[in-house]
Scaffold this motif. Structure first.
Motif, mmCIF file in Angstrom:
data_model
loop_
_atom_site.group_PDB
_atom_site.id
_atom_site.type_symbol
_atom_site.label_atom_id
_atom_site.label_comp_id
_atom_site.label_asym_id
_atom_site.label_seq_id
_atom_site.Cartn_x
_atom_site.Cartn_y
_atom_site.Cartn_z
ATOM 1 N N LEU A 8 0.914 -1.311 0.027
ATOM 2 C CA LEU A 8 0.144 0.073 0.249
ATOM 3 C C LEU A 8 0.732 1.225 -0.220
ATOM 4 C CD1 LEU A 8 -2.982 -0.687 2.329
ATOM 5 C CD2 LEU A 8 -2.889 -0.468 -0.221
ATOM 6 N N MET A 9 1.959 1.132 0.809
ATOM 7 C CA MET A 9 3.158 2.629 0.759
ATOM 8 C C MET A 9 3.442 2.576 -0.741
ATOM 9 S SD MET A 9 5.666 1.909 3.715
ATOM 10 C CE MET A 9 5.133 2.431 5.306
ATOM 11 N N LEU A 10 3.665 1.624 -1.421
ATOM 12 C CA LEU A 10 4.263 1.937 -3.024
ATOM 13 C C LEU A 10 3.018 2.343 -3.869
ATOM 14 C CD1 LEU A 10 6.503 -1.322 -3.372
ATOM 15 C CD2 LEU A 10 7.053 1.022 -3.400
ATOM 16 N N ILE A 11 1.800 1.542 -3.674
ATOM 17 C CA ILE A 11 0.627 2.085 -4.623
ATOM 18 C C ILE A 11 0.427 3.468 -4.325
ATOM 19 C CG2 ILE A 11 -1.608 1.730 -4.908
ATOM 20 C CD1 ILE A 11 -1.137 -1.457 -4.353
ATOM 21 N N THR A 12 0.364 3.983 -3.022
ATOM 22 C CA THR A 12 0.019 5.282 -2.483
ATOM 23 C C THR A 12 0.904 6.231 -3.025
ATOM 24 O OG1 THR A 12 -0.981 4.576 -0.518
ATOM 25 C CG2 THR A 12 -0.825 6.957 -0.570
ATOM 26 N N LEU A 13 2.382 5.767 -3.108
ATOM 27 C CA LEU A 13 3.298 6.743 -3.666
ATOM 28 C C LEU A 13 2.892 7.182 -5.142
ATOM 29 C CD1 LEU A 13 6.194 7.856 -3.608
ATOM 30 C CD2 LEU A 13 7.173 6.006 -4.311
ATOM 31 N N GLY A 14 2.730 6.100 -5.823
ATOM 32 C CA GLY A 14 2.158 6.168 -7.324
ATOM 33 C C GLY A 14 1.076 7.272 -7.471
ATOM 34 N N VAL A 15 0.185 6.859 -6.643
ATOM 35 C CA VAL A 15 -1.109 7.755 -6.583
ATOM 36 C C VAL A 15 -0.787 9.080 -6.273
ATOM 37 C CG1 VAL A 15 -3.233 8.341 -5.558
ATOM 38 C CG2 VAL A 15 -2.660 5.804 -6.019
ATOM 39 N N SER A 16 0.193 9.503 -5.245
ATOM 40 C CA SER A 16 0.384 10.931 -5.026
ATOM 41 C C SER A 16 1.298 11.471 -6.252
ATOM 42 C CB SER A 16 1.285 10.715 -3.836
ATOM 43 O OG SER A 16 0.604 10.321 -2.741
ATOM 44 N N LEU A 17 2.080 10.631 -6.863
ATOM 45 C CA LEU A 17 3.036 11.180 -7.813
ATOM 46 C C LEU A 17 2.093 11.540 -9.123
ATOM 47 C CD1 LEU A 17 5.894 8.930 -8.006
ATOM 48 C CD2 LEU A 17 5.949 11.119 -7.274
ATOM 49 N N ALA A 18 0.936 10.711 -9.333
ATOM 50 C CA ALA A 18 0.039 11.100 -10.263
ATOM 51 C C ALA A 18 -0.876 12.208 -10.190
ATOM 52 C CB ALA A 18 -1.117 9.689 -10.706
ATOM 53 N N SER A 19 -0.837 12.661 -9.054
ATOM 54 C CA SER A 19 -1.872 13.721 -8.682
ATOM 55 C C SER A 19 -1.030 15.270 -8.500
ATOM 56 C CB SER A 19 -2.400 13.462 -7.028
ATOM 57 O OG SER A 19 -3.216 12.127 -7.078
ATOM 58 N N ILE A 20 0.209 14.927 -8.470
ATOM 59 C CA ILE A 20 1.173 16.127 -8.508
ATOM 60 C C ILE A 20 1.147 17.142 -9.824
ATOM 61 C CG2 ILE A 20 3.574 16.985 -8.237
ATOM 62 C CD1 ILE A 20 3.704 14.964 -5.896
ATOM 63 N N GLN A 21 0.957 18.416 -9.788
ATOM 64 C CA GLN A 21 1.225 19.061 -10.967
ATOM 65 C C GLN A 21 2.609 19.552 -10.992
ATOM 66 O OE1 GLN A 21 -1.146 19.623 -13.343
ATOM 67 N NE2 GLN A 21 -2.714 18.246 -12.275
ATOM 68 N N VAL A 22 3.391 19.064 -12.056
ATOM 69 C CA VAL A 22 4.818 19.629 -12.278
ATOM 70 C C VAL A 22 5.172 20.972 -13.164
ATOM 71 C CG1 VAL A 22 7.003 18.972 -12.670
ATOM 72 C CG2 VAL A 22 5.509 17.089 -11.922
ATOM 73 N N LYS A 23 5.630 21.831 -12.463
ATOM 74 C CA LYS A 23 5.690 23.004 -13.633
ATOM 75 C C LYS A 23 7.053 23.359 -13.859
ATOM 76 C CE LYS A 23 1.577 25.390 -11.746
ATOM 77 N NZ LYS A 23 1.003 26.657 -11.156
ATOM 78 N N SER A 24 8.075 22.787 -13.185
ATOM 79 C CA SER A 24 9.580 23.213 -13.502
ATOM 80 C C SER A 24 10.462 21.933 -13.204
ATOM 81 C CB SER A 24 10.136 24.128 -12.485
ATOM 82 O OG SER A 24 11.339 24.561 -12.621
ATOM 83 N N LEU A 25 10.705 21.278 -14.540
ATOM 84 C CA LEU A 25 11.532 20.000 -14.294
ATOM 85 C C LEU A 25 12.865 20.411 -13.951
ATOM 86 C CD1 LEU A 25 9.933 18.002 -17.226
ATOM 87 C CD2 LEU A 25 9.782 17.474 -14.852
ATOM 88 N N ARG A 26 13.521 21.486 -14.779
ATOM 89 C CA ARG A 26 14.671 21.838 -14.347
ATOM 90 C C ARG A 26 15.214 22.184 -13.215
ATOM 91 N NH1 ARG A 26 17.662 26.812 -17.676
ATOM 92 N NH2 ARG A 26 19.931 26.539 -16.751
ATOM 93 N N SER A 27 14.386 22.959 -12.369
ATOM 94 C CA SER A 27 14.660 23.194 -10.910
ATOM 95 C C SER A 27 14.488 21.904 -10.128
ATOM 96 C CB SER A 27 13.790 24.377 -10.316
ATOM 97 O OG SER A 27 12.290 23.956 -10.439
ATOM 98 N N GLY A 28 13.490 20.894 -10.551
ATOM 99 C CA GLY A 28 13.555 19.858 -9.599
ATOM 100 C C GLY A 28 14.608 18.898 -9.761
ATOM 101 N N VAL A 29 15.049 18.827 -11.051
ATOM 102 C CA VAL A 29 16.294 17.820 -11.094
ATOM 103 C C VAL A 29 17.580 18.460 -10.563
ATOM 104 C CG1 VAL A 29 17.928 16.944 -13.191
ATOM 105 C CG2 VAL A 29 15.487 17.079 -13.344
ATOM 106 N N GLY A 30 17.748 19.686 -10.711
ATOM 107 C CA GLY A 30 18.869 20.533 -9.836
ATOM 108 C C GLY A 30 19.007 20.018 -8.515
#
Length: 297
Positions: free
Chosen positions: A190-212
């Motif tokens: 359930l931890m892993l499945i919920t992690l995937g659910v949380s990632l699917a619900s997140i709106q990402v606006k800045s990949l560059r800053s996130g990677v850095g």
């Protein structure tokens, strides 16, 4: 070695992917209910089931918790140096710097990489991170009395009982041991499945800053964990797991705290998302390095 690393990462990736795809396909997922179930019932049962039968001495367990606390503190202080470089207030940066995902992602990786012997040390790190996040993190997010939050957290009581069992070298009754083993079985999936659910619900606006940010944080955390473990004289297995756990991606809880406190949640969401995706690239490399430099035993 590649086959072994794939065997470790595949369950983590597939479990998270199930949650991600489930939400993307439009199916409902009760995140709040599952989160409460996992942290109030599943995690305490997992701690008791794992530690009651673990071949680990209380001294090494306590040193691992101390090492985790030292790394968290140093990472918190480092955020005052990193924040100006990123052009962000330290209050926005400090939580993502301090709190890795030692639960949803860290525990499964430790379990599949090091087995039950290493899992106890993985729990020591996860428990320490959770305690600090429930206290200091609660204060930072202005969510009320941290002591009241701790008093209402079953995980705290599970830790106290588990440590008492370790110190007294006591065995749980068979009926209780079997019950805990059964209930704890749903926690990691359930931890892993919920992690995937949380990632699917997140709106990402800045990949560059996130990677850095993710690269800076991962290198800093891994280096600090290695140095702290060496200074404390941690056993090789505990040392390796401290490095591994503190190198996990940024915990989803950081996004929730940022959202509640109104501290640039969109930016923190990008950090969580990017660091988690990057983890599937660097964790196999880190595992290979740790298994070579810090063999269990």
């Amino acid at each position: 070695m590649l086959v072994e690393l794939f065997a470790v990462m595949a369950p983590v990736f597939i479990g998270a992917s199930l949650g991600f795809l489930w939400v993307r396909l439009g199916h409902p997922y009760p995140v709040e209910f599952v989160t409460k179930l996992v942290f109030n019932i599943g995690t305490p049962a997992l701690i008791l089931a794992s530690l009651s039968g673990a071949e680990v001495d209380a001294g090494s367990f306590g040193l691992t918790m101390l090492g985790t606390l030292l790394v968290l503190t140093t990472m918190g202080l480092a955020s005052f140096l990193v924040a100006p470089l990123l052009g962000k207030p330290w209050r926005v940066v400090i939580s993502p710097m301090m709190y890795p995902n030692t639960g949803n992602m860290g525990l499964p990786v430790v379990l599949y990489a090091f087995g039950s012997a290493g899992f106890a040390f993985g729990i020591a790190v996860m428990v320490t991170v959770s305690l600090v996040q429930f206290t200091f993190g609660t204060i930072m997010a202005s969510q009320g009395n941290p002591l009241r939050t701790l008093a209402r957290t079953p995980t705290v009581y599970a830790i106290v009982i588990a440590l008492a069992i370790l110190l007294s070298d006591t065995d749980l009754p068979l009926w209780l041991d079997n019950t805990l083993e059964l209930i704890s079985g749903f926690t990691v999936p359930l931890m892993l499945i919920t992690l995937g659910v949380s990632l699917a619900s997140i709106q990402v606006k800045s990949l560059r800053s996130g990677v850095g940010f993710s690269l800076i944080r991962t290198l800093a955390a891994a280096t600090l964990a290695y140095l702290v473990g060496w200074l404390l004289g941690l056993p090789p297995l505990a040392h390796g797991i401290l490095v591994l756990q503190m190198s996990m991606p940024i915990a989803v809880f950081n996004y929730l705290f940022a959202q509640r406190a109104g501290r640039e949640p969109a930016y923190v969401a990008s950090l969580v998302f990017c660091s988690t995706l990057l983890a599937f690239l660097y964790l196999p490399l880190l595992l290979a390095l740790l298994k070579g430099l810090l063999p269990p035993g």
